[in-house]
Every structure is written in structure tokens, then in C-alpha cells.
Design a protein around this motif. Structure first.
Motif, mmCIF file in Angstrom:
data_model
loop_
_atom_site.group_PDB
_atom_site.id
_atom_site.type_symbol
_atom_site.label_atom_id
_atom_site.label_comp_id
_atom_site.label_asym_id
_atom_site.label_seq_id
_atom_site.Cartn_x
_atom_site.Cartn_y
_atom_site.Cartn_z
ATOM 1 N N VAL A 240 0.861 -1.182 0.000
ATOM 2 C CA VAL A 240 0.000 0.000 0.000
ATOM 3 C C VAL A 240 0.897 1.232 0.000
ATOM 4 O O VAL A 240 1.636 1.464 0.953
ATOM 5 C CB VAL A 240 -0.944 0.017 1.214
ATOM 6 C CG1 VAL A 240 -1.762 1.308 1.230
ATOM 7 C CG2 VAL A 240 -1.871 -1.200 1.177
ATOM 8 N N ARG A 241 0.827 2.023 -1.063
ATOM 9 C CA ARG A 241 1.713 3.176 -1.221
ATOM 10 C C ARG A 241 0.991 4.509 -1.095
ATOM 11 O O ARG A 241 1.599 5.565 -1.273
ATOM 12 C CB ARG A 241 2.403 3.100 -2.590
ATOM 13 C CG ARG A 241 3.365 1.920 -2.706
ATOM 14 C CD ARG A 241 4.595 2.124 -1.841
ATOM 15 N NE ARG A 241 5.473 0.959 -1.823
ATOM 16 C CZ ARG A 241 5.527 0.089 -0.827
ATOM 17 N NH1 ARG A 241 4.746 0.261 0.228
ATOM 18 N NH2 ARG A 241 6.336 -0.934 -0.874
ATOM 19 N N ALA A 242 -0.290 4.493 -0.791
ATOM 20 C CA ALA A 242 -1.040 5.741 -0.661
ATOM 21 C C ALA A 242 -0.456 6.591 0.476
ATOM 22 O O ALA A 242 -0.008 6.057 1.488
ATOM 23 C CB ALA A 242 -2.508 5.440 -0.377
ATOM 24 N N PRO A 243 -0.441 7.919 0.319
ATOM 25 C CA PRO A 243 0.031 8.780 1.398
ATOM 26 C C PRO A 243 -0.777 8.581 2.673
ATOM 27 O O PRO A 243 -1.988 8.337 2.615
ATOM 28 C CB PRO A 243 -0.174 10.194 0.843
ATOM 29 C CG PRO A 243 -0.237 10.026 -0.630
ATOM 30 C CD PRO A 243 -0.849 8.674 -0.872
ATOM 31 N N VAL A 244 -0.103 8.681 3.819
ATOM 32 C CA VAL A 244 -0.754 8.489 5.111
ATOM 33 C C VAL A 244 -0.656 9.770 5.934
ATOM 34 O O VAL A 244 0.445 10.289 6.172
ATOM 35 C CB VAL A 244 -0.107 7.332 5.900
ATOM 36 C CG1 VAL A 244 -0.722 7.238 7.305
ATOM 37 C CG2 VAL A 244 -0.292 6.014 5.163
#
Length: 225
Positions: free
Chosen positions: A71-75
Motif C-alpha cells: 500500500v503506497r497511498a500517502p498516510v
């Protein structure tokens, strides 16, 4: 823009979800790490908002687990932990931004817009995607494997691009329909299966090592090892 909100305090969760929807976002919510892990792995979210004080797992450990499964979505981290050391730890362990509680809704929305701009800019600067011997030129819309060009239709290219951006991850038919065809509710259609079959014949044909795999009852995966 799809968001996953991970917050165990139900009053805060309801307020934030309502406010984010009012601001134009599509929002799913989870109250624990286990639910968040399942949703994030299946959902293809653009940004994750993660509270660190979850009941079943520390939020930092959840972020690390999400990064490990691709999972590479910004956090955006939400937390009552205000010390410099805690903020630094959160950013070093996979978070992209850190917002301490209590916070103003306007600041949360501003930080989301900033993450969105940053992620869009990062995507725009990458004009090529490469997975093993498969390469996509996003500007010229050309595909090659082991240096040999492949002729794809525009829809096949979009499908392959989505697979490449999620290489190593299982993507479901619903995810593909939403992100490639723009359908949010899975209809009774075999459009994914038909296009995937044609794409596989072009990418994996000619005696090449198969890259596109099917997991029965789950979806598809572009192998990256």
C-alpha cells in the motif's frame, strides 16, 4: 478522491466522515487495525488517515504492515501524541504527514489537499513504469516486453497501467471496474475477463514467462518477482 479513515473514537469518526464527505471526498471508515488492513488492501485508496491509538494495534505498526503489503497511498497520521520524538517516529515509520489532536477541520482539509498535490506531482514526474522486463511509457503510450513492442488498445493500456501500479498486489474485478472503467458498483459484466484475456495473450504470449496471474475468487495480480 477516495479516503480511508481509521479512527476508533466513534464520535470523532462520524464527525470526520461527515465533514470529509461534505468536502467532496469518498470516505470509508474503520475503527480498528484489522478492518483497516482489509479495506486498505482491497480498496485502492488515494489517501489514508490513521489514528495511532487503535484498540487492537498501534497505528505505527498498522502503517508498517500496510507498506509491507504494497500500500503506497500517502498516510496522514492523527494522534494525541504531541512530542517531537513521537512525531518524528511517525514520519520515519511510513507516515507522510502528522496532525496532533485537537485540530481544526480547516487544517485537516488543507493537509489533505497538500498530500493530494504532492502525490499528483510525484506521479506526473514518473513517465515510465517498469515491472521486470515489462515497460510502459506513459507519455508515448507505448509498451514493450524484453525490448519488443506490444500493440495494445487504449483500454488494454489503461488496464495494464493499473496492474503495473499495483504490481505484486491482488486487484479485484470491482477495483478494476472502478479505476479503469469508472464503475463504482460491479454490474453483471464480463468486460474485465474479456479484456484481461486479450491483454494476457499479448503480454504473456509467444512463450514468455507469465506475468499476469489469476487468483480464483479473488482477482488478478501482476507478478513482480
Amino acid at each position: 478522491m477516495r479516503l480511508l479513515l481509521v479512527e476508533d473514537e466513534l464520535d470523532i469518526q462520524r464527525f470526520l466522515k461527515h465533514s470529509l464527505v461534505e468536502a467532496g471526498y469518498q470516505v470509508d471508515a474503520a475503527g480498528d487495525a484489522r478492518t483497516a488492513m482489509k479495506l486498505a488492501a482491497d480498496g485502492g485508496y488515494d489517501i489514508l488517515i490513521v489514528d495511532l491509538g487503535l484498540p487492537d494495534q498501534d497505528g505505527i505498526d498498522l502503517i508498517l504492515s500496510l507498506r509491507q503489503v504494497g500500500v503506497r497511498a500517502p498516510v496522514l497520521i492523527l494522534s494525541a501524541r504531541r512530542s517531537v520524538d513521537e512525531r518524528v517516529k511517525g514520519l520515519e515509520q511510513g507516515g507522510d504527514d502528522y496532525l496532533t489532536k485537537p485540530f481544526a477541520l480547516a487544517e485537516l482539509l488543507a493537509r489533505l489537499r497538500n498530500l493530494q498535490r504532492r502525490d499528483s506531482s510525484r506521479e506526473q514526474t514518473s513517465t515510465r513504469l517498469r515491472v521486470l522486463d515489462l515497460e510502459l511509457d506513459l507519455i508515448l503510450r507505448e509498451v514493450s516486453r524484453s525490448g519488443k513492442p506490444l500493440r495494445l488498445t487504449s483500454q488494454e493500456f489503461a488496464l495494464l497501467e493499473f496492474l503495473c501500479r499495483n504490481a505484486g498486489r491482488v486487484v479485484t474485478r470491482s477495483m478494476i471496474l472502478e479505476r479503469v472503467w469508472g464503475m463504482r458498483i460491479e454490474p453483471k459484466t464480463n468486460v474485465v475477463d474479456v479484456h484481461m484475456s486479450r491483454l494476457r495473450a499479448k503480454v504473456d504470449g509467444g512463450g514468455r514467462k507469465p506475468l499476469i496471474g489469476t487468483l480464483r475468487g479473488m482477482g488478478y495480480v501482476l507478478r513482480n518477482v
